[in-house]
Structure formats: structure tokens, C-alpha cells
Write a protein that holds these residues in place. Structure first.
Motif, PDB file in Angstrom:
ATOM      1  N   ILE A 170       1.107  -0.943   0.215  1.00  0.00           N
ATOM      2  CA  ILE A 170      -0.145   0.213   0.268  1.00  0.00           C
ATOM      3  C   ILE A 170       0.951   1.343   0.482  1.00  0.00           C
ATOM      4  O   ILE A 170       0.279   2.218  -0.968  1.00  0.00           O
ATOM      5  CB  ILE A 170      -0.732  -0.196   1.236  1.00  0.00           C
ATOM      6  CG1 ILE A 170      -1.550  -1.603   1.037  1.00  0.00           C
ATOM      7  CG2 ILE A 170      -1.746   1.472   1.884  1.00  0.00           C
ATOM      8  CD1 ILE A 170      -2.843  -0.951   2.200  1.00  0.00           C
TER       9      ILE A 170
ATOM     10  N   PHE B 194     -11.043   2.392 -10.986  1.00  0.00           N
ATOM     11  CA  PHE B 194     -11.470   2.097  -9.884  1.00  0.00           C
ATOM     12  C   PHE B 194     -12.672   3.164 -10.264  1.00  0.00           C
ATOM     13  O   PHE B 194     -13.352   3.452  -9.696  1.00  0.00           O
ATOM     14  CB  PHE B 194     -10.894   2.927  -8.856  1.00  0.00           C
ATOM     15  CG  PHE B 194      -9.922   2.197  -8.203  1.00  0.00           C
ATOM     16  CD1 PHE B 194     -10.275   0.535  -8.587  1.00  0.00           C
ATOM     17  CD2 PHE B 194      -9.062   2.539  -6.683  1.00  0.00           C
ATOM     18  CE1 PHE B 194      -8.867  -0.478  -7.760  1.00  0.00           C
ATOM     19  CE2 PHE B 194      -8.139   1.524  -6.575  1.00  0.00           C
ATOM     20  CZ  PHE B 194      -7.528  -0.110  -6.507  1.00  0.00           C
TER      21      PHE B 194
ATOM     22  N   THR C 119      -7.559   8.112  -4.932  1.00  0.00           N
ATOM     23  CA  THR C 119      -8.038   6.455  -3.937  1.00  0.00           C
ATOM     24  C   THR C 119      -5.970   6.056  -3.598  1.00  0.00           C
ATOM     25  O   THR C 119      -6.035   6.937  -1.998  1.00  0.00           O
ATOM     26  CB  THR C 119      -7.597   5.688  -4.328  1.00  0.00           C
ATOM     27  OG1 THR C 119      -9.257   5.276  -4.446  1.00  0.00           O
ATOM     28  CG2 THR C 119      -7.873   4.130  -3.357  1.00  0.00           C
TER      29      THR C 119
ATOM     30  N   TYR D 242     -20.086   1.210  -6.241  1.00  0.00           N
ATOM     31  CA  TYR D 242     -19.146   1.929  -6.141  1.00  0.00           C
ATOM     32  C   TYR D 242     -17.870   2.659  -5.696  1.00  0.00           C
ATOM     33  O   TYR D 242     -16.992   1.890  -5.238  1.00  0.00           O
ATOM     34  CB  TYR D 242     -18.639   0.654  -7.511  1.00  0.00           C
ATOM     35  CG  TYR D 242     -18.478   2.202  -8.588  1.00  0.00           C
ATOM     36  CD1 TYR D 242     -17.490   3.106  -8.814  1.00  0.00           C
ATOM     37  CD2 TYR D 242     -19.414   2.356  -9.289  1.00  0.00           C
ATOM     38  CE1 TYR D 242     -17.050   4.663  -9.073  1.00  0.00           C
ATOM     39  CE2 TYR D 242     -19.677   3.508 -10.190  1.00  0.00           C
ATOM     40  CZ  TYR D 242     -18.327   4.635 -10.194  1.00  0.00           C
ATOM     41  OH  TYR D 242     -18.788   5.741 -11.161  1.00  0.00           O
TER      42      TYR D 242
ATOM     43  N   LEU E 214     -15.875   1.466  -1.854  1.00  0.00           N
ATOM     44  CA  LEU E 214     -15.298   0.441  -1.978  1.00  0.00           C
ATOM     45  C   LEU E 214     -14.043   1.223  -1.733  1.00  0.00           C
ATOM     46  O   LEU E 214     -13.495  -0.148  -1.523  1.00  0.00           O
ATOM     47  CB  LEU E 214     -16.000  -0.320  -3.163  1.00  0.00           C
ATOM     48  CG  LEU E 214     -17.353  -0.952  -2.720  1.00  0.00           C
ATOM     49  CD1 LEU E 214     -17.303  -2.033  -4.179  1.00  0.00           C
ATOM     50  CD2 LEU E 214     -17.738  -1.729  -1.741  1.00  0.00           C
ATOM     51  N   PRO E 215     -12.767   1.406  -3.087  1.00  0.00           N
ATOM     52  CA  PRO E 215     -11.450   1.227  -2.815  1.00  0.00           C
ATOM     53  C   PRO E 215     -11.317   2.044  -1.580  1.00  0.00           C
ATOM     54  O   PRO E 215     -10.154   1.211  -1.304  1.00  0.00           O
ATOM     55  CB  PRO E 215     -11.320   2.136  -4.291  1.00  0.00           C
ATOM     56  CG  PRO E 215     -12.512   2.009  -4.659  1.00  0.00           C
ATOM     57  CD  PRO E 215     -13.593   2.044  -4.573  1.00  0.00           C
TER      58      PRO E 215
ATOM     59  N   ILE F 222     -12.571   2.054   1.407  1.00  0.00           N
ATOM     60  CA  ILE F 222     -13.167   1.186   2.367  1.00  0.00           C
ATOM     61  C   ILE F 222     -11.566  -0.293   2.134  1.00  0.00           C
ATOM     62  O   ILE F 222     -11.073   0.053   3.572  1.00  0.00           O
ATOM     63  CB  ILE F 222     -14.181   0.404   2.280  1.00  0.00           C
ATOM     64  CG1 ILE F 222     -15.205   1.763   2.733  1.00  0.00           C
ATOM     65  CG2 ILE F 222     -14.471  -0.428   3.226  1.00  0.00           C
ATOM     66  CD1 ILE F 222     -16.802   1.426   2.971  1.00  0.00           C
ATOM     67  N   PHE F 223     -11.587  -1.072   1.037  1.00  0.00           N
ATOM     68  CA  PHE F 223     -10.761  -1.942   1.209  1.00  0.00           C
ATOM     69  C   PHE F 223      -9.466  -1.807   1.948  1.00  0.00           C
ATOM     70  O   PHE F 223      -8.418  -2.168   2.400  1.00  0.00           O
ATOM     71  CB  PHE F 223     -10.783  -2.226  -0.392  1.00  0.00           C
ATOM     72  CG  PHE F 223     -11.580  -2.947  -0.532  1.00  0.00           C
ATOM     73  CD1 PHE F 223     -12.782  -4.374   0.579  1.00  0.00           C
ATOM     74  CD2 PHE F 223     -12.264  -2.976  -1.825  1.00  0.00           C
ATOM     75  CE1 PHE F 223     -12.912  -5.058   0.142  1.00  0.00           C
ATOM     76  CE2 PHE F 223     -13.548  -4.262  -1.650  1.00  0.00           C
ATOM     77  CZ  PHE F 223     -13.832  -4.691  -1.173  1.00  0.00           C
ATOM     78  N   VAL F 224      -8.587   0.179   0.946  1.00  0.00           N
ATOM     79  CA  VAL F 224      -7.450   0.361   1.690  1.00  0.00           C
ATOM     80  C   VAL F 224      -7.594   0.882   2.530  1.00  0.00           C
ATOM     81  O   VAL F 224      -6.783   0.280   4.136  1.00  0.00           O
ATOM     82  CB  VAL F 224      -7.201   1.500   1.143  1.00  0.00           C
ATOM     83  CG1 VAL F 224      -5.533   2.421   0.956  1.00  0.00           C
ATOM     84  CG2 VAL F 224      -6.892   1.682  -0.622  1.00  0.00           C
TER      85      VAL F 224
ATOM     86  N   ALA G 175      -9.234  -0.903   5.562  1.00  0.00           N
ATOM     87  CA  ALA G 175      -9.538  -2.285   5.866  1.00  0.00           C
ATOM     88  C   ALA G 175      -7.683  -3.149   6.144  1.00  0.00           C
ATOM     89  O   ALA G 175      -7.734  -3.015   6.961  1.00  0.00           O
ATOM     90  CB  ALA G 175     -10.460  -3.039   5.128  1.00  0.00           C
ATOM     91  N   LEU G 176      -7.715  -2.754   4.594  1.00  0.00           N
ATOM     92  CA  LEU G 176      -6.196  -2.757   5.216  1.00  0.00           C
ATOM     93  C   LEU G 176      -5.270  -2.803   5.040  1.00  0.00           C
ATOM     94  O   LEU G 176      -3.792  -3.262   6.043  1.00  0.00           O
ATOM     95  CB  LEU G 176      -5.487  -3.319   3.417  1.00  0.00           C
ATOM     96  CG  LEU G 176      -6.765  -4.348   2.318  1.00  0.00           C
ATOM     97  CD1 LEU G 176      -5.846  -4.647   0.853  1.00  0.00           C
ATOM     98  CD2 LEU G 176      -6.320  -6.134   2.628  1.00  0.00           C
TER      99      LEU G 176
END
Length: 345
Positions: free
Chosen positions: A64, A125, A138, A311, A314-315, A317-319, A321-322
């Protein structure tokens, strides 16, 4: 006769000769690896290296960080560029939706904005409601969030570590006064501090950084004080006192190096907390100001458009969370490496 027997019994002194010795080659030398000497930090790194979960977290975080550094420059769109083209009817339209190469998304998300003019465009994205590339935004947001987190945690580590070490070393009235200050600072809710700062400061990075500086150092100071109370009565500290070393020399030259392990663990757990706090402040509208972006501002923007462009949320949130998952894995790995359990050794 007796003298002759006594003389014969006395042997000449032994003189070593070269042929009496056989030199071993490097390949012939056997080292007992089970009991080979391993330094403390080398042992910590080896234990961390063999922790699969910690290494998974490290790979996630490094990936990341690499994308946050390189991602915004992977295409021709800036994070605040509104992408427009001329459609078949000669009108300028805004690119809205996911990649124009996926017809199913054209129909579902703003299909009227697409035409053959977008045939050569690919938005991995998608784009937001303003026609800005979400890939660029993002990773630009991830870069801003990581910079804020690392800067504030570094400063908080210095402040909290110094405060806790001094409080624990001097003890008595000094420790009592300093700990009452910590309790008062810890009792004030973070949202109240942010609300007061928002009255006197404009929204943006500075407000987020100062809010984190005022709150994140407390955990560091508690860890540092606990380590000081455990170490200040050790023999090497008494020896330093006997030799005439000053208090601050003992604190920062003798005891501080022995508290680095727990401090590193605390830092690894504080970084995701700082990232999440920044995301929360930006989400409630007191953080990063548009068109500049962070993880929190992107989530807030996606939440506002979740019914029309679902959509979009989503990007980020995923970043987020990771990042939280990766740093927590690293923190757990360091905690176990610095104080391994008997069954893990």
C-alpha cells in the motif's frame, strides 16, 4: 646404577612439530546451531521473520505504501482533474462510472455520459460524481493519510516517551503532578477537542495533525512510565549514579535504549489508530478539505453518493481495512517477537 636409571627416566621436553597437527578446513568445522550465540535484536528479527501473520501484514503495508507513492503517477489524470470529452453529439460530457470498457457498468452507472470517445480510457476504480479518476484519488488519499499518521505518531512518540520516562524516574511529587495531568488530558473526549479546535482553526491537515498530537501521546507516556518503574532500580542505573551521572543522562542514555521494544510495539498499534482517527475526522467534515483527499474524505464522498454510484465507496474502504489489518498484524508480530512465549521458542 641408580643415578643412571634416574637420568633415563627424565625425558626431554616436548617440542611441537608441524606434522603433529591437522588443520581443519571450513567445511569440516561443525557449529552447534541450537546453542549458537544470537544477539537480542537479531533474535527478535528472526522470530518476526518466521511469523507468517506478521510477514503478511508487512507485505500488505509495504504494497500500500508503494502504491501510495507510485499510484497517483500511473496515469495522466491528477487527483483533482475533472475528466471530460466531446461525445458524438459534440457536447462535453463528464466521465462517470467504472471502466468504459465494461458495458454492463455503463448502463448501471451513468451510462448516458459514455460514448465512443471513451473507448481508449480505462478507469480501474471508476470515477466519482465529479468525473475524477478514483484510482488516482484513492492512492493520493492513502498518501495523505499515511503522512499524517507517521508524522503525528513520530512526534507523539517523542513527547509521550519523554513525559513518561521523566515522570517515572523522579517519582514522588513530580510523578503525582504529571500523572494527574495525564488523567485530565485522557478524560477529555477527542471529539470535544476537535470541536474546540474547529472553532479557532480552519479545516484541513493542520487541524487533524494538532488533534492527533493532543491525544495520541498519552498511551506512549503510560508505556514509557511503566518501563521506567521497572528498570530504574537495576544495577547498571545504580552504577551510573555512583559514578556521578546526571539524571537526564541516565534517563536518555541508560534506560531509554532498554525501553525501545515496548515503544515499537505501541507505535505499531498507534499508527492504525491515527489513520482511523483521521478517516473519522474527515468523514464528519472537519478534516481534509476538497479537492484534496484522504481516506476519510473519500469514504465520506462515497457515502454521500452511495445510492447513485455505490462502487465509489469501495476502494477507500478496502484500503483502510487493509492498512488497519496490516499494521495490527505487524504489531502482534513485534509483541510476540519481543516477549516470545515458551512454546514459540
Amino acid at each position: 646404577m641408580a643415578k643412571q636409571n634416574q637420568a633415563a627416566s627424565v625425558r626431554a621436553p616436548y617440542v611441537p612439530r608441524r606434522e603433529d597437527f591437522v588443520f581443519l578446513q571450513d567445511r569440516d568445522i561443525r557449529i552447534d546451531t541450537n546453542y549458537a550465540s544470537v544477539g537480542y535484536w537479531k533474535g527478535v528479527l528472526l522470530h518476526f521473520w518466521h511469523d507468517k501473520r506478521a510477514m503478511t501484514g508487512l507485505i500488505i503495508v509495504l504494497a500500500i505504501i508503494a502504491l501510495a507513492v507510485l499510484g497517483p503517477g500511473m496515469n495522466d489524470y491528477g487527483y483533482k482533474d475533472i475528466i471530460k470529452v466531446v461525445n458524438d453529439a459534440g457536447k462535453k460530457v463528464i466521465a462517470r462510472g467504472i471502466s468504459p470498457r465494461i458495458p454492463a457498468f455503463h448502463t448501471l452507472f451513468g451510462g448516458e455520459a459514455y460514448s465512443d470517445a471513451f473507448a481508449d480510457c480505462t478507469f480501474l476504480f471508476g470515477t466519482d460524481d465529479m468525473g475524477r479518476d478514483l484510482w488516482t484519488r484513492t492512492w493520493e488519499g492513502a498518501r495523505i493519510s499515511l503522512i499524517i499518521a507517521f508524522v503525528t505518531i513520530l512526534i507523539d512518540m517523542i513527547i509521550g516517551m519523554s513525559f513518561g520516562l521523566i515522570s517515572g524516574f523522579f517519582g514522588g511529587a513530580v510523578d503525582a503532578v504529571m500523572q494527574r495531568f495525564v488523567e485530565i488530558a485522557n478524560s477529555v473526549p477527542r471529539l470535544v477537542i476537535v470541536s474546540v479546535l474547529a472553532i479557532f482553526m480552519p479545516k484541513g491537515i493542520n487541524l487533524v495533525v494538532i488533534a492527533l498530537l493532543l491525544t495520541e501521546w498519552i498511551g506512549m507516556s503510560k508505556i514509557a512510565r511503566a518501563e521506567m518503574l521497572k528498570l530504574k532500580e537495576r544495577e547498571y542505573v545504580l552504577a551510573s549514579r555512583t559514578l556521578g551521572a546526571g539524571s537526564f543522562h541516565i534517563i536518555f542514555r541508560q534506560i531509554l535504549p532498554n525501553t525501545i521494544g515496548p515503544i515499537i510495539t505501541q507505535v505499531m498499534f498507534s499508527i492504525p489508530t491515527a489513520i482511523f482517527t483521521e478517516a473519522f475526522l474527515s468523514f464528519v467534515g472537519v478534516g481534509i478539505v476538497l479537492p484534496q483527499c484522504s481516506i476519510g474524505s473519500l469514504i465520506e464522498d462515497g457515502f454521500n453518493n452511495i445510492t447513485t454510484l455505490p462502487y465509489q465507496i469501495l476502494p477507500p474502504i478496502f484500503v483502510l481495512a487493509l492498512l488497519m489489518l496490516g499494521f495490527n498484524f505487524i504489531g502482534d508480530g513485534f509483541r510476540e517477537a519481543l516477549a516470545p512465549k515458551l512454546e514459540d521458542m
